[in-house]
Design an enzyme around this catalytic site. Structure first.
Site, PDB file in Angstrom:
ATOM      1  N   HIS A  93      -3.399  10.199  -2.272  1.00 39.78           N
ATOM      2  CA  HIS A  93      -3.611   9.164  -1.247  1.00 39.78           C
ATOM      3  C   HIS A  93      -3.521   7.774  -1.869  1.00 39.78           C
ATOM      4  O   HIS A  93      -2.847   6.881  -1.327  1.00 39.78           O
ATOM      5  CB  HIS A  93      -4.983   9.375  -0.599  1.00 39.78           C
ATOM      6  CG  HIS A  93      -5.400   8.280   0.335  1.00 39.78           C
ATOM      7  ND1 HIS A  93      -5.260   8.365   1.703  1.00 39.78           N
ATOM      8  CD2 HIS A  93      -5.957   7.058   0.095  1.00 39.78           C
ATOM      9  CE1 HIS A  93      -5.709   7.255   2.264  1.00 39.78           C
ATOM     10  NE2 HIS A  93      -6.137   6.437   1.309  1.00 39.78           N
ATOM     11  N   GLU A  94      -4.175   7.574  -3.005  1.00 34.38           N
ATOM     12  CA  GLU A  94      -4.142   6.259  -3.658  1.00 34.38           C
ATOM     13  C   GLU A  94      -2.759   5.944  -4.217  1.00 34.38           C
ATOM     14  O   GLU A  94      -2.299   4.796  -4.156  1.00 34.38           O
ATOM     15  CB  GLU A  94      -5.207   6.197  -4.759  1.00 34.38           C
ATOM     16  CG  GLU A  94      -6.634   6.409  -4.282  1.00 34.38           C
ATOM     17  CD  GLU A  94      -7.031   5.462  -3.169  1.00 34.38           C
ATOM     18  OE1 GLU A  94      -6.486   4.331  -3.116  1.00 34.38           O
ATOM     19  OE2 GLU A  94      -7.881   5.836  -2.332  1.00 34.38           O
TER      20      GLU A  94
ATOM     21  N   HIS B 296      -0.730   4.523  -1.450  1.00 31.93           N
ATOM     22  CA  HIS B 296      -0.944   3.091  -1.212  1.00 31.93           C
ATOM     23  C   HIS B 296      -0.079   2.256  -2.153  1.00 31.93           C
ATOM     24  O   HIS B 296       0.468   1.220  -1.759  1.00 31.93           O
ATOM     25  CB  HIS B 296      -2.416   2.728  -1.412  1.00 31.93           C
ATOM     26  CG  HIS B 296      -3.280   2.983  -0.218  1.00 31.93           C
ATOM     27  ND1 HIS B 296      -2.967   2.512   1.036  1.00 31.93           N
ATOM     28  CD2 HIS B 296      -4.462   3.659  -0.093  1.00 31.93           C
ATOM     29  CE1 HIS B 296      -3.917   2.883   1.889  1.00 31.93           C
ATOM     30  NE2 HIS B 296      -4.825   3.577   1.237  1.00 31.93           N
TER      31      HIS B 296
ATOM     32  N   GLU C 150      -4.122   3.471   6.309  1.00 34.99           N
ATOM     33  CA  GLU C 150      -4.867   4.647   5.865  1.00 34.99           C
ATOM     34  C   GLU C 150      -4.224   5.919   6.408  1.00 34.99           C
ATOM     35  O   GLU C 150      -4.076   6.910   5.686  1.00 34.99           O
ATOM     36  CB  GLU C 150      -6.332   4.556   6.314  1.00 34.99           C
ATOM     37  CG  GLU C 150      -7.158   3.543   5.553  1.00 34.99           C
ATOM     38  CD  GLU C 150      -7.181   3.809   4.059  1.00 34.99           C
ATOM     39  OE1 GLU C 150      -7.405   4.962   3.648  1.00 34.99           O
ATOM     40  OE2 GLU C 150      -6.956   2.856   3.292  1.00 34.99           O
TER      41      GLU C 150
END
EC number: 3.4.24.-
Length: 289
Positions: free
Chosen positions: A133-134, A137, A207
């Site tokens: 997930h990071e 980003h 998100e």
């Protein structure tokens, strides 16, 4: 960096600069406005080049070597390679509140930070889900605008605190009439709300995108969903007590429970909705959980 991101970043910096200058005017008139504008220019420059270091320092995050955290480095390197970006630096935050965030101007100088609590709470697959997930980003170039927003919103909150002290202890005469006092009160009330709305605007949709991108990078949407549930539950009973709420939008789950007073003004989508979306992505990938 694409044109769209340049535009978003420019609009963000311009809006926050105007907000800083407005608060400065309410505190000190024309002189306060000039000082606030000077501070804003300085903060824009500093936040662009050094915002990652600033955010890491707020949480005493420490860059760790491969020798210190070999498994964590292996996961980050593997997922970065699968995402097609350079391997970010790896940092550990010394708190048992489980969470993670990414920072940096772009894929070439990014940092993935995880807390000690996250490393203790999650299993290997769940940790991969969070880091993916990071990494997403970073791949989606969210980290620049997220980090700029955190630093500049933090500066706004400092000025709001100064305005509060000015209101409580300042001396007002006929020349600075009740209109000035009303202006300060409005700044104290509305500036934090404006900063929150900015965070909301740049956070919620990103998100969802990072959840989806991360799930496809790791191939483990079920693991990310499980991690989100665990983190949400842990934070409900043990929120982060020390830190800057202006950074709430940077974390995978808002660590400052009680800061957001309604779902409408939450910096993150509801965890239940994120998990439901991950279920749909899993079904598309032939995974049932």
């Amino acid at each position: 960096m694409g044109l769209g991101l340049w535009i978003r970043t420019g609009v963000l910096m311009a809006f926050l600069t105007a907000l800083l200058v407005g608060i400065g005017y309410l505190i000190g008139g024309r002189g306060g406005m000039i000082i606030a504008f000077t501070i804003a220019l300085f903060m824009n420059l500093i936040s662009y080049w050094f915002s990652d270091s600033i955010v890491l320092s707020w949480y005493n995050a420490r860059i760790v070597s491969e020798e210190e955290a070999p498994e964590l480095h292996y996961i980050v390197e593997k997922l970065a390679r699968q995402a097609g970006i350079p391997k970010p630096k790896v940092a550990i935050v010394p708190t048992m509140v489980p969470n993670a965030f990414a920072t940096g101007r772009g894929p070439g100088n990014a940092v993935v930070a995880v807390t000690e609590g996250l490393l203790h709470l999650l299993n290997r697959d769940e940790l991969e889900g969070v880091i993916a997930h990071e990494i997403s980003h970073i791949k989606n170039r969210d980290t620049l605008i997220q980090t700029l927003a955190a630093v500049l919103a933090g500066a706004i909150m400092i000025l709001v605190d100064f305005a509060r002290w000015s209101l409580w202890f300042g001396a007002y005469d006929d020349e600075r009439d009740s209109g000035s006092v009303i202006g300060l009160i409005l700044a104290i009330v509305l500036a934090p709300l404006a900063a929150t709305l900015i965070q909301l605007a740049i956070s919620r949709s990103r998100e969802y995108l990072a959840d989806e991108t991360g799930a496809r990078i790791s191939g483990k949407p079920h693991a990310l969903a499980s991690a989100l549930m665990k983190i949400e539950e842990a934070i409900r009973y043990r929120p982060l007590r020390r830190g800057n709420p202006a950074t709430a939008h940077m974390f995978i789950v808002n660590p400052f429970r009680g800061v957001d007073f309604a779902e409408l003004f939450s910096t993150h989508p509801p965890t239940e909705k994120r998990i439901e979306r991950l279920r749909k992505i899993a079904l598309e990938m032939g995974i049932v959980f």
